[in-house]
Design a protein around this motif. Structure first.
Motif, short mmCIF file in Angstrom:
data_model
loop_
_atom_site.label_atom_id
_atom_site.label_comp_id
_atom_site.label_asym_id
_atom_site.label_seq_id
_atom_site.Cartn_x
_atom_site.Cartn_y
_atom_site.Cartn_z
N MET A 183 -10.96 -49.22 10.13
CA MET A 183 -10.01 -49.94 10.96
C MET A 183 -8.72 -49.14 11.06
N ASP A 184 -8.26 -48.89 12.28
CA ASP A 184 -7.03 -48.15 12.51
C ASP A 184 -5.84 -49.08 12.34
N MET A 185 -4.98 -48.79 11.37
CA MET A 185 -3.81 -49.62 11.13
C MET A 185 -2.52 -48.97 11.65
N ILE A 193 -13.59 -50.10 5.19
CA ILE A 193 -14.29 -51.27 4.66
C ILE A 193 -15.63 -50.82 4.12
N PHE A 194 -15.97 -51.27 2.91
CA PHE A 194 -17.19 -50.78 2.25
C PHE A 194 -18.03 -51.92 1.69
N MET A 204 -10.32 -49.90 1.41
CA MET A 204 -9.65 -48.77 0.77
C MET A 204 -8.70 -48.14 1.77
N MET A 205 -7.49 -47.81 1.31
CA MET A 205 -6.49 -47.24 2.20
C MET A 205 -5.53 -46.37 1.40
N THR A 206 -4.67 -45.65 2.12
CA THR A 206 -3.58 -44.92 1.48
C THR A 206 -2.41 -45.87 1.30
N PRO A 248 -8.78 -59.67 10.41
CA PRO A 248 -10.09 -59.91 11.05
C PRO A 248 -10.98 -60.78 10.17
N GLY A 249 -11.71 -61.65 10.80
CA GLY A 249 -12.60 -62.57 10.10
C GLY A 249 -12.98 -63.77 10.93
#
Length: 275
Positions: A183-185, A193-194, A204-206, A248-249
């Protein structure tokens, strides 16, 4: 580090390598934390009956233990334990995975150790310094877990890494996690997403280096109605840092600090349109 750190439950646990199988709060005040989280989440608390004599509280949904809570003693604090939520990842051989983790650049903080009648665990860090645990239960079968989304269960496991791109190969190589989507934030970068052979279990992100001081795992607790949860957090002097915020959901999330200053997150639905 005490053996009570992983006093997971006397409930039989069947583990699948790569699943998060337990979550635990280390706190500076166990009674105050119990009062806060039982109110906010709806958990029922009970003692573990730890024969070692160090209190350990099990947090339950009905008769099912879903998380734990322990107070950091002066000796544990002197040994480097800090107040935080931690996650336990199930593996089929703690010693072998501890070795693989070190070979991949991770760090063994506390070597593999048995907890009688419960299992074997090790405290570890990924190559960027985020803490988690390896765990294998000594008991074979587990009761059917609560359905996904049940209040009081952890619904999401999220890593804010120093560098998300380089963190991913470490975890996917170690546990076999699969990338579900990216997903581009925008300015915040990519959010990966895993899953672990089923539905998505985390992201997981920076991390935002201007707002956080270290890489860390954050765990999202299911709470049902998000606005009611926000009110309960504030009723018990928790501090809302962000939210309710839609993701999202569609679901809604809140990031908050508990009264002892530990960050946690909740996830739920919203009965009415956003204000």
């Amino acid at each position: 580090m005490s053996t009570t750190t992983a006093q997971i439950s006397d409930t039989p646990v069947k583990l699948k390598t790569g699943n998060f199988v337990w979550h635990e709060l280390r706190t500076t005040d166990d009674k105050a934390a119990e009062d806060f989280y039982t109110h906010v989440v709806g958990w029922k608390a009970k003692g573990s009956g730890d024969p070692g004599g160090m209190p350990y509280t099990l947090l339950c949904v009905g008769d099912r233990e879903t998380a734990g809570l322990m107070e950091i003693t002066p000796s544990l604090s002197a040994g480097g334990m800090k107040a935080e939520w931690v996650g336990f990842v199930g593996v089929d051989d703690v010693d072998a995975y501890a070795h693989r983790l070190e070979q991949a650049g991770g760090k063994l903080k506390f070597p593999p150790q048995d907890i009688p009648a419960v299992g074997r665990f090790a405290s570890v860090e990924d190559p960027q310094g985020a803490v988690f645990f390896l765990f294998k239960g000594s008991l074979a079968d587990a009761p059917t877990p609560p359905p996904e989304g049940t209040p009081g269960t952890v619904g999401w496991n999220e890593l804010a890494a120093n560098d998300g791109e380089s963190a991913w190969p470490f975890y996917s190589g170690l546990f076999g996690w699969k990338e579900d989507s990216i997903m581009d934030m925008g300015p915040m970068g990519a959010y990966r997403i895993f899953s672990n052979g089923g539905n998505s279990i985390g992201g997981m992100m920076t991390r935002d280096h201007s707002k956080s001081s270290a890489p860390t795992w954050l765990y999202y607790i299911n709470v049902g109605d998000i606005d009611a949860a926000a009110a309960r957090i504030q009723e018990k002097q928790g501090v809302i840092l962000m939210g309710p915020h839609e993701v999202p959901g569609p679901v809604w999330i809140i990031l908050a600090n508990d009264p002892q200053g530990v960050m946690f997150a909740v996830v739920g639905t919203r009965k009415t349109a956003a204000a």
